[in-house]
Design a protein around this motif. Structure first.
Motif, short mmCIF file in Angstrom:
data_model
loop_
_atom_site.label_atom_id
_atom_site.label_comp_id
_atom_site.label_asym_id
_atom_site.label_seq_id
_atom_site.Cartn_x
_atom_site.Cartn_y
_atom_site.Cartn_z
N HIS A 117 1.31 6.02 -12.03
CA HIS A 117 1.15 4.58 -11.83
C HIS A 117 -0.33 4.21 -11.82
CE1 HIS A 117 1.51 0.77 -9.43
NE2 HIS A 117 2.44 0.59 -10.33
N ASN A 118 -1.13 4.97 -11.06
CA ASN A 118 -2.58 4.73 -11.02
C ASN A 118 -3.20 4.91 -12.40
OD1 ASN A 118 -2.85 4.08 -8.37
ND2 ASN A 118 -3.55 6.09 -7.70
N ALA A 119 -2.78 5.99 -13.08
CA ALA A 119 -3.35 6.27 -14.41
C ALA A 119 -3.10 5.08 -15.34
CB ALA A 119 -2.74 7.54 -14.98
N ILE A 120 -1.89 4.51 -15.26
CA ILE A 120 -1.59 3.36 -16.13
C ILE A 120 -2.46 2.17 -15.72
CG2 ILE A 120 0.22 1.73 -16.85
CD1 ILE A 120 2.27 3.99 -16.37
N LYS A 121 -2.55 1.95 -14.39
CA LYS A 121 -3.32 0.80 -13.89
C LYS A 121 -4.77 0.83 -14.39
CE LYS A 121 -2.74 0.88 -9.30
NZ LYS A 121 -2.71 0.46 -7.88
N PHE A 122 -5.36 2.04 -14.36
CA PHE A 122 -6.79 2.13 -14.66
C PHE A 122 -7.08 2.59 -16.09
CE2 PHE A 122 -6.18 2.50 -10.08
CZ PHE A 122 -6.88 1.37 -9.69
N SER A 123 -6.07 2.49 -16.97
CA SER A 123 -6.26 2.87 -18.37
C SER A 123 -6.33 1.63 -19.25
CB SER A 123 -5.09 3.73 -18.85
OG SER A 123 -5.22 5.02 -18.36
N PHE A 153 -9.39 3.10 0.59
CA PHE A 153 -10.52 3.11 -0.35
C PHE A 153 -10.09 2.57 -1.70
CE2 PHE A 153 -13.04 4.94 -3.72
CZ PHE A 153 -14.29 4.50 -3.35
N GLN A 154 -10.84 1.62 -2.19
CA GLN A 154 -10.63 1.12 -3.55
C GLN A 154 -12.00 0.99 -4.18
OE1 GLN A 154 -8.30 -2.50 -2.80
NE2 GLN A 154 -6.49 -1.36 -3.40
N VAL A 155 -12.13 1.47 -5.40
CA VAL A 155 -13.43 1.42 -6.06
C VAL A 155 -13.84 -0.04 -6.23
CG1 VAL A 155 -14.69 1.94 -8.18
CG2 VAL A 155 -13.04 3.58 -7.26
N GLU A 156 -15.06 -0.31 -5.84
CA GLU A 156 -15.60 -1.67 -5.94
C GLU A 156 -15.39 -2.23 -7.34
OE1 GLU A 156 -18.93 -3.62 -3.45
OE2 GLU A 156 -17.40 -2.23 -2.85
N GLY A 168 -2.84 -3.15 -5.11
CA GLY A 168 -2.74 -1.85 -4.43
C GLY A 168 -3.18 -1.96 -2.97
N THR A 169 -2.81 -0.94 -2.19
CA THR A 169 -3.18 -0.97 -0.77
C THR A 169 -4.32 0.00 -0.48
OG1 THR A 169 -1.59 0.78 -0.32
CG2 THR A 169 -0.83 -1.49 -0.03
N GLY A 170 -4.57 0.91 -1.39
CA GLY A 170 -5.60 1.93 -1.13
C GLY A 170 -5.05 3.04 -0.25
N LEU A 171 -3.72 3.08 -0.08
CA LEU A 171 -3.12 4.12 0.77
C LEU A 171 -2.35 5.15 -0.05
CD1 LEU A 171 -1.81 1.93 3.73
CD2 LEU A 171 -3.65 3.58 3.82
N GLY A 172 -2.11 4.83 -1.33
CA GLY A 172 -1.29 5.70 -2.18
C GLY A 172 -1.80 7.13 -2.24
N LEU A 173 -3.07 7.31 -2.55
CA LEU A 173 -3.60 8.67 -2.70
C LEU A 173 -3.70 9.39 -1.36
CD1 LEU A 173 -6.36 8.19 -5.44
CD2 LEU A 173 -4.18 9.38 -5.67
N THR A 174 -3.89 8.61 -0.29
CA THR A 174 -3.94 9.21 1.05
C THR A 174 -2.57 9.82 1.36
OG1 THR A 174 -5.39 7.40 1.66
CG2 THR A 174 -4.55 8.74 3.46
N ILE A 175 -1.52 9.07 1.02
CA ILE A 175 -0.16 9.57 1.26
C ILE A 175 0.11 10.81 0.39
CG2 ILE A 175 2.31 8.99 1.04
CD1 ILE A 175 1.51 6.12 1.86
P1 ADP Z 1 -4.24 1.74 -4.79
O1 ADP Z 1 -2.98 1.29 -4.15
O2 ADP Z 1 -5.40 0.83 -4.55
O3 ADP Z 1 -4.08 2.16 -6.19
P2 ADP Z 1 -4.74 4.53 -4.28
O4 ADP Z 1 -4.95 5.26 -3.00
O5 ADP Z 1 -3.62 4.99 -5.14
O6 ADP Z 1 -4.59 3.02 -3.90
O7 ADP Z 1 -6.09 4.58 -5.11
C1 ADP Z 1 -7.31 4.26 -4.47
C2 ADP Z 1 -8.35 3.83 -5.45
O8 ADP Z 1 -8.75 4.92 -6.26
C3 ADP Z 1 -7.87 2.79 -6.43
O9 ADP Z 1 -7.93 1.50 -5.89
C4 ADP Z 1 -8.86 2.99 -7.58
O10 ADP Z 1 -10.06 2.30 -7.29
C5 ADP Z 1 -9.12 4.49 -7.55
N1 ADP Z 1 -8.26 5.21 -8.53
C6 ADP Z 1 -7.07 5.83 -8.29
N2 ADP Z 1 -6.57 6.41 -9.40
C7 ADP Z 1 -7.47 6.16 -10.38
C8 ADP Z 1 -7.54 6.50 -11.79
N3 ADP Z 1 -6.59 7.21 -12.40
N4 ADP Z 1 -8.63 6.08 -12.47
C9 ADP Z 1 -9.62 5.37 -11.87
N5 ADP Z 1 -9.60 5.02 -10.56
C10 ADP Z 1 -8.56 5.40 -9.82
#
Ligand code: ADP
Length: 416
Positions: A214-220, A261-264, A273-280
């Motif tokens: 899901h993240n990969a699609i969002k940031f691609s 954490f979300q990249v500026e 996004g909530t910034g909690l996905g990768l933490t989980i």
């Molecule tokens: P979110 O719900 O914001 O996606 P995540 O914990 O999944 O929360 O991701 C945190 C942050 O990490 C994202 O907001 C994004 O800034 C960065 N990120 C995650 N996955 C990618 C990715 N594949 N490419 C670039 N940035 C990413």
């Protein structure tokens, strides 16, 4: 002659005596110092119950007394810390449950309003309701994520183990995410090696994999490619999700697993996004004694990796995912530098920290500089680099090479 002989004997006796006295005096110093050294080492390991027992009636006894007082103060602080930790976990769990309770009826009532169950709505009212519902969904997602985090922190995350065909898990995830990928004309490609069926919780693996895809699609970007791979390693299976997206700076690669954490300026806000996905994800993977990490170059895409042990871990331990990653990493790096460079390691650590160079790339370069300047020998520099990689979650490269040598073939499978 006789006089000379007795004088010599007296001199020898005095010398032996002095030596014996010296030996005894030095032993009376070294023994308590050794004991102090031993108890300090125990304290460093986190054993705050350790006490020194030196009864020499001198400055060393005073030092031991001072040490014991400090150890007592530390053990009290540790007790308070553990109590606070428990209170925090309970607070998080209770508040998330309490917050979730009213959300379900709230959503139900709003949906009934939206479906004009209570009477016709004007266009403005419909628009307003839509905004409220969208935000209720978002709130619900944050609360659900909080609940999951509270479970991870309290070791209450549920795992239902089943002998699982991992290839099916990957296929299922890709099928599930395909619709979302198509919106951006992104192609999901599976590169799978032959894997044994292992005992895992398939839903948990799906959860992590879905999140990463899901993240990969969002940031691609539009029309790009995402590769989902699996590989059998010595004692685990390694999954990876590789995108051609925005990528992450070295600094962001450490912080990306921190909560909120979300990249500026990233697209996260747009996608809500909530910034909690990768933490989980980190909590789920580490609860199973696996590892999760990222390798990335800004502008060149990212690859997220995670491992799942071949043997399941039934005993789930609490994982501290809230506000701990960075401090954890820094502590490990400091220990590693001290281990390699002795007391200078601490000075070097602080200097690197001040230069914001506590990221993987800069640290690996630093290890090369130490080798070039002959401060570290080649095998030690190599070990330092390997350990740095492992601190950042990477697997042991040596293990990887061993596996390649064993010649496990990759059966490639490409999905259009
Ligand atoms: P979110 O719900 O914001 O996606 P995540 O914990 O999944 O929360 O991701 C945190 C942050 O990490 C994202 O907001 C994004 O800034 C960065 N990120 C995650 N996955 C990618 C990715 N594949 N490419 C670039 N940035 C990413």
């Amino acid at each position: 002659m006789l006089l000379d002989g007795s004088a010599l004997l007296i001199i020898i006796l005095i010398a032996v005596n002095t030596m014996l006295i010296g030996l005894m005096v030095s032993r009376s110093f070294t023994k308590p110092i050794q004991e102090l050294h031993k108890v300090t080492q125990e304290l460093e390991k986190g054993n705050f119950k350790v006490r020194a027992n030196i009864k020499t009636n001198d400055e060393l006894a005073q030092l031991s007394d001072a040490f014991n007082k400090s150890a007592l103060a530390l053990s009290k602080m540790e007790e308070e810390r553990l109590q606070l930790e428990k209170a925090k976990s309970e607070f998080l769990s209770i508040t998330s449950h309490e917050l979730r309770t009213p959300i379900t009826p709230l959503k139900a009532q709003l949906q009934m309003l939206q479906q004009e169950y209570f009477g016709k709505l004007t266009e403005k009212q419909k628009e307003s309701l839509e905004v409220i519902l969208r935000n209720t969904e978002r709130l619900n997602k944050i609360i659900e994520d909080f609940l999951e985090i509270s479970r991870i922190e309290a070791a209450r995350l549920k795992f239902t183990f089943r002998i699982t065909n991992l290839e099916e898990i990957v296929n299922e995830t890709v099928r599930f995410m395909d619709g979302f990928a198509k919106e951006k004309n992104i192609i999901l490609v599976i590169t799978a090696s032959e894997l044994p069926a292992i005992e895992v919780d398939p839903d948990r693996i799906c959860q992590v994999l879905r999140n990463l895809v899901h993240n990969a699609i969002k940031f691609s970007p539009q029309d790009s490619l995402i590769e989902i791979s699996t590989e059998l390693k010595k004692d685990c299976v390694r999954f990876s999700v590789k995108d051609q997206g925005t990528g992450l700076s070295a600094e962001d690669q450490i912080r990306v697993f921190e909560p909120f954490f979300q990249v500026e300026g990233s697209l996260s806000r747009k996608y809500g996004g909530t910034g909690l996905g990768l933490t989980i994800c980190r909590g789920i993977i580490e609860a199973q004694k696996g590892k999760i990490w990222v390798e990335s170059m800004p502008g060149r895409g990212s690859t997220f990796y995670f491992t799942v042990p071949l043997a399941p871990v039934y005993e789930i331990e609490p994982i501290k995912v809230l506000f701990s990653t960075r401090t954890d990493i820094e502590k490990k790096l400091r220990d590693e530098l001290i281990n390699m460079l002795g007391p200078m390691g601490d000075v070097e650590f602080n200097e690197l920290k001040n230069k914001h160079a506590l990221n993987k790339e800069d640290l690996v370069k630093y290890a090369t500089v130490l080798e070039n300047q002959h401060i570290l020998r080649h095998p030690n520099a190599d070990e330092l680099k390997r350990n740095i990689g492992m601190i950042f979650g990477e697997e042991n490269r040596k293990e990887e090479n061993e596996k390649t040598d064993e010649g496990i073939g990759g059966v490639k499978k490409v999905k259009e």
